[in-house]
Every structure is written in C-alpha cells, then in structure tokens.
Write a protein that holds these residues in place. Structure first.
Motif, mmCIF file in Angstrom:
data_model
loop_
_atom_site.group_PDB
_atom_site.id
_atom_site.type_symbol
_atom_site.label_atom_id
_atom_site.label_comp_id
_atom_site.label_asym_id
_atom_site.label_seq_id
_atom_site.Cartn_x
_atom_site.Cartn_y
_atom_site.Cartn_z
ATOM 1 N N ARG A 25 0.866 -1.247 0.100
ATOM 2 C CA ARG A 25 0.054 0.053 0.005
ATOM 3 C C ARG A 25 1.121 1.367 -0.010
ATOM 4 O O ARG A 25 1.924 1.405 0.825
ATOM 5 C CB ARG A 25 -0.829 0.109 1.235
ATOM 6 N N GLY A 26 0.593 2.216 -0.823
ATOM 7 C CA GLY A 26 1.428 3.340 -0.943
ATOM 8 C C GLY A 26 2.560 3.259 -1.613
ATOM 9 O O GLY A 26 3.382 4.181 -2.179
ATOM 10 N N ARG A 27 2.992 1.944 -2.081
ATOM 11 C CA ARG A 27 4.243 1.851 -2.653
ATOM 12 C C ARG A 27 3.976 1.190 -4.460
ATOM 13 O O ARG A 27 4.839 1.495 -5.033
ATOM 14 C CB ARG A 27 5.021 0.947 -1.936
ATOM 15 N N ALA A 28 3.010 0.105 -4.293
ATOM 16 C CA ALA A 28 2.864 -0.224 -5.703
ATOM 17 C C ALA A 28 2.209 0.702 -6.438
ATOM 18 O O ALA A 28 1.201 1.495 -6.038
ATOM 19 C CB ALA A 28 1.884 -1.578 -5.344
ATOM 20 N N THR A 29 2.236 0.689 -7.867
ATOM 21 C CA THR A 29 1.666 1.533 -8.758
ATOM 22 C C THR A 29 0.443 1.131 -9.285
ATOM 23 O O THR A 29 -0.424 2.002 -9.816
ATOM 24 C CB THR A 29 2.595 2.153 -9.846
ATOM 25 N N ALA A 30 0.319 -0.136 -9.470
ATOM 26 C CA ALA A 30 -1.050 -1.051 -9.711
ATOM 27 C C ALA A 30 -0.731 -2.246 -9.123
ATOM 28 O O ALA A 30 0.310 -2.835 -8.606
ATOM 29 C CB ALA A 30 -0.777 -1.294 -11.383
ATOM 30 N N GLU A 84 11.751 -0.289 -8.134
ATOM 31 C CA GLU A 84 12.623 -1.238 -7.591
ATOM 32 C C GLU A 84 12.814 -1.275 -6.167
ATOM 33 O O GLU A 84 12.517 -0.390 -5.569
ATOM 34 C CB GLU A 84 14.059 -1.030 -8.377
ATOM 35 N N GLY A 85 12.987 -2.607 -5.814
ATOM 36 C CA GLY A 85 13.034 -2.587 -4.125
ATOM 37 C C GLY A 85 11.754 -3.167 -3.484
ATOM 38 O O GLY A 85 11.759 -3.291 -2.304
ATOM 39 N N LEU A 86 10.456 -3.247 -4.135
ATOM 40 C CA LEU A 86 9.536 -3.767 -3.578
ATOM 41 C C LEU A 86 9.741 -5.298 -3.218
ATOM 42 O O LEU A 86 10.439 -5.955 -3.913
ATOM 43 C CB LEU A 86 8.131 -3.791 -4.702
ATOM 44 N N PRO A 87 8.872 -5.661 -2.135
ATOM 45 C CA PRO A 87 9.105 -7.074 -1.864
ATOM 46 C C PRO A 87 8.371 -8.069 -2.918
ATOM 47 O O PRO A 87 7.643 -7.731 -3.690
ATOM 48 C CB PRO A 87 8.469 -7.343 -0.353
ATOM 49 N N GLY A 88 8.733 -9.223 -2.945
ATOM 50 C CA GLY A 88 8.170 -10.294 -3.922
ATOM 51 C C GLY A 88 9.141 -10.648 -4.967
ATOM 52 O O GLY A 88 10.138 -10.381 -4.816
#
Length: 110
Positions: A25-30, A84-88
């Motif tokens: 939330r607040g980090r992903a763009t879609a 870049e840097g999001l988990p997953g």
C-alpha cells in the motif's frame, strides 16, 4: 511461484495475501489479484494501465510446468507494479507497449 494449483488441483480455501498487500500500500503503482492465470491477468493489468511488458522470468512452483504457471489459475497471488526494491518476485519490466505472451486463462465474460 505459480502453477501449483493447476498441477495439484483446486485449493478449497484460498489464502488471501492481506498482510503482503498491506506492505504494498502506497508503494505499488498497480496491483490486482492473480487468480485467473498469469498471462490473462498480466494482459488485463497492462491494458488497464495502457502499457506493455517485457517478461524476464516465470516463477514455476515445484511439480508444475511453465505452461501451468503462465495459464493455470487458482494460485491466489498478487500481481503488482512499482519501483525497484518492492518485496516479492520480480518477473519483468513495464514497457511502453507490447505483450509477448499467448493469452489463456479463465475469462469470466467469454
């Protein structure tokens, strides 16, 4: 990894990725549910966002084939874009246009 449900059969009780979704939330763009198959849901995400994709890797579950990972459903994971840097598990890049996959999977409106 994807394709496990297609390889082993339908899961009676899906496990929603609520805690993981909250981290995005607040980090992903879609972000969307990935339950109809990677190829069809990725196509939907790209069309809704007016972009294309360059797929680098398909995370295949143990005992599954790449075809099951691409087109099988019922995996109940999240498909998302962002910096870049999001988990997953990173599977590729968003590009201005183009879609390199055959699209198959569950289409509710077909």
């Amino acid at each position: 990894p994807l394709g496990g449900a297609a390889a082993r059969g339908y899961r009676d009780v899906p496990e929603p990725r609520i805690a993981f979704g909250k981290k995005l939330r607040g980090r992903a763009t879609a972000c969307m549910d990935l339950s109809d198959g990677l190829s069809i849901d990725l196509k939907r995400l790209c069309e809704a966002s007016g972009v294309g994709v360059r797929l680098d890797t398909v995370p295949v579950a143990v005992g599954a084939t790449e075809d099951q990972a691409l087109h099988g459903g019922e995996d109940y994971e999240l498909l998302y874009t962002g910096p870049e840097g999001l988990p997953g598990i990173r599977i590729g890049d968003i590009v201005p246009s183009g879609f390199p996959l055959e699209v198959r999977g569950w289409d509710h409106f077909a």
